[in-house]
Write a protein that holds these residues in place. Structure first.
Motif, short mmCIF file in Angstrom:
data_model
loop_
_atom_site.label_atom_id
_atom_site.label_comp_id
_atom_site.label_asym_id
_atom_site.label_seq_id
_atom_site.Cartn_x
_atom_site.Cartn_y
_atom_site.Cartn_z
N LEU A 32 0.82 -1.21 0.00
CA LEU A 32 0.00 0.00 0.00
C LEU A 32 0.85 1.26 0.00
O LEU A 32 0.54 2.25 -0.67
CB LEU A 32 -0.94 0.00 1.21
N SER A 33 1.95 1.22 0.74
CA SER A 33 2.86 2.37 0.78
C SER A 33 3.48 2.62 -0.59
O SER A 33 3.59 3.78 -1.04
CB SER A 33 3.96 2.13 1.81
N GLU A 36 0.92 4.27 -2.86
CA GLU A 36 0.79 5.69 -2.55
C GLU A 36 1.95 6.49 -3.14
O GLU A 36 1.76 7.55 -3.75
CB GLU A 36 0.72 5.90 -1.04
N LYS A 37 3.16 5.98 -2.96
CA LYS A 37 4.34 6.68 -3.48
C LYS A 37 4.30 6.75 -5.00
O LYS A 37 4.67 7.77 -5.60
CB LYS A 37 5.62 5.99 -3.00
N LEU A 39 1.68 6.84 -6.90
CA LEU A 39 0.68 7.82 -7.33
C LEU A 39 1.21 9.26 -7.22
O LEU A 39 0.76 10.15 -7.94
CB LEU A 39 -0.60 7.69 -6.49
N ARG A 40 2.18 9.44 -6.32
CA ARG A 40 2.80 10.77 -6.20
C ARG A 40 3.91 10.96 -7.23
O ARG A 40 4.02 12.01 -7.84
CB ARG A 40 3.35 10.96 -4.78
N SER A 45 8.97 4.91 -6.50
CA SER A 45 8.34 3.67 -6.08
C SER A 45 8.67 2.54 -7.05
O SER A 45 8.95 2.77 -8.23
CB SER A 45 6.81 3.86 -6.01
N GLU A 224 -8.92 4.19 -9.62
CA GLU A 224 -8.49 5.15 -8.60
C GLU A 224 -9.16 6.51 -8.83
O GLU A 224 -9.42 6.91 -9.97
CB GLU A 224 -6.96 5.32 -8.66
N SER A 228 -6.63 11.45 -6.12
CA SER A 228 -5.57 10.74 -5.41
C SER A 228 -4.32 10.54 -6.26
O SER A 228 -3.29 10.10 -5.76
CB SER A 228 -6.07 9.38 -4.93
N GLU A 230 -1.72 12.23 -7.43
CA GLU A 230 -1.08 13.53 -7.22
C GLU A 230 -0.17 13.93 -8.37
O GLU A 230 -0.05 15.11 -8.69
CB GLU A 230 -0.30 13.52 -5.91
N LYS A 370 -6.93 -0.42 -1.48
CA LYS A 370 -6.63 0.90 -2.04
C LYS A 370 -7.80 1.42 -2.87
O LYS A 370 -8.06 2.64 -2.91
CB LYS A 370 -5.37 0.82 -2.92
#
Length: 436
Positions: A32-33, A36-37, A39-40, A45, A224, A228, A230, A370
């Motif tokens: 999950l981390s 998230e990374k 998506l940024r 990642s 998604e 989210s 980013e 997610k």
């Protein structure tokens, strides 16, 4: 026999192959981390989290034909697809040829000329084209795809960086066709698999969709919220499908896995794929069996017989679990006359597949978490799973469902259903094309 079982269990735990050595909580949090990374910033990642600008439509357009192209592996397929009033896909005028660049290197002109040759017979049937392009490509906001790299089977370096949809239309226009109203949606096979899940016959509504492939390689896609993502900086309230590129998830549970990764091409990449997919499960099991011989878990007689095989593939390891008394199978012959070898080998291969299933379940569980879907048991997430490794490898699907039930449904109250849609790339590409 109890000594044999105990010795094998100790070996599996010591070498990090026993699925119990994988901490599911840590694995889920890490996955999950990384999502998230990604998506940024995809460069921060191991999961690229590629935006596709493709959405799940509320309803599939009925009784309107769409041209479908499917470029994957070494074949290029073309056909016409129409969904009837019941939502059933009808595939017509199907044809398959070799992908350009398989036998010899081709120019960009030759590459797109081959595509245009196959599209010409269908060009007047529809203004919409769904193009499943199963090679690494970035997707643009206008639904085109730009190849980043081809697998070693395809030799077409001039095509890298060229938008495949627009360039195909340019070639058709050069041949005298009016393409002013033609629209092309380019997507990869995992995204197409997700979309194909919409065509599944259902007894209940679905709260979300997952596309999952576990064959020679592996990948996952989900929906998604735009807010989210980013790295795109989108302000609208819509959503789109994300191609996770989940096979590249960076996770190394043991020193033995590290040794295996180091023996593969690009040791720092595609760790998850190298622990669960069809191209790697066999070679990984070969290394584990060799370590079992080294650790005196398997006998010298087995060692001599096994060495003559020169390694095994995923089918061979699966066959042993399926029919451990079939003497026509190579691994059964390796154990002939030694019951302890036979039992230890079965436990080793079973553990490898169970661990693969646990890693697969973690991938799917993290993706569902997610997505935010599946909270109502009456409205589950639809997982359209494709790939021969997932369905044909003995116990893999069964164990995956066990780990999902344990760690997702019981522990987190998230609900899902598996479906299997034949011709998923074709049907998904058709849905994408019709949504233009």
């Amino acid at each position: 026999m109890s000594d044999c079982v105990q010795k094998t269990e100790e070996f599996l735990k010591r070498r990090g192959i026993d699925p119990a050595t994988v901490d599911m909580e840590h694995l889920l949090n890490t996955f999950l981390s990384e999502m998230e990374k990604g998506l940024r910033d995809e460069h921060a990642s191991s999961l690229k989290m590629i935006p596709t600008y493709t959405t799940v439509v509320s309803e599939i357009l009925k009784n309107e034909p769409v041209i479908v192209l499917d470029a994957g592996g070494t074949n290029f397929r073309t056909c016409l697809v129409t969904f009837d009033t019941e939502g059933t896909a009808h595939i017509e005028d199907f044809r398959k040829v070799s992908m350009p660049g398989v036998k010899k290197e081709v120019s960009a002109e030759e590459f797109f000329s081959t595509f245009a040759n196959e599209v010409e017979r269908l060009i007047d049937k529809s203004d919409k084209i769904g193009f499943c392009f199963s090679y690494a490509a970035s997707i643009t906001a206008d639904h085109d795809g730009i190849p980043l790299v081809f697998s070693k089977e395809i030799k077409a370096p001039e095509v890298i960086g060229k938008p495949v949809g627009a360039t195909l239309l340019q070639e058709l226009a050069r041949r005298g066709y009016d393409v002013s109203n033609k629209k092309v949606a380019v997507l990869n096979d995992t995204v197409a698999t997700l979309l194909a899940g919409q065509s599944a016959k259902r007894e209940v509504p679905y709260s979300g969709y997952i596309g999952f492939i576990l064959g020679t390689g592996t990948n996952t896609a989900y929906v998604e919220e735009n807010s989210s993502i980013e790295k795109l900086g989108l302000q609208d309230s819509g959503s789109q499908i994300i191609n996770i590129e989940s096979g590249n998830f960076d996770f190394c549970p043991s020193e033995l896995d590290r040794e295996f990764f180091n023996a593969t091409k690009a040791p720092q990449q595609y760790h998850l794929e190298k622990m669960i997919s069809g191209a790697y499960l066999g070679p990984l099991s070969t290394l584990v069996i060799e370590k079992a011989i080294e650790d005196r878990v398997l006998s010298d007689t087995f060692k001599a017989r096994f060495s003559k095989l020169g390694g095994i593939n995923t089918t061979v390891m699966s066959n042993y679990l399926e029919m451990p008394f079939n003497h026509e199978y190579e691994l059964v012959a390796c154990c002939e006359g030694n019951k302890e070898d036979a039992v230890s080998l079965w436990m080793i291969i079973d553990a490898l597949i169970a661990r693969s299933a646990k890693l697969t379940a973690a991938n799917l569980a993290a993706t569902i978490l997610k997505s935010g879907a599946g909270t109502d048991p009456r409205v589950p997430v639809c997982i359209n799973a494709d790939g021969t490794t997932f369905y044909k490898t003995e116990y893999l699907k069964k164990y995956t469902e066990y780990y999902l039930h344990t760690h997702l449904q019981l522990a987190r109250r998230r609900y899902y259903r598996f479906v299997h849609i034949d011709d998923s790339p074709t049907i998904g590409a058709a849905i994408a094309g019709l949504s233009l």
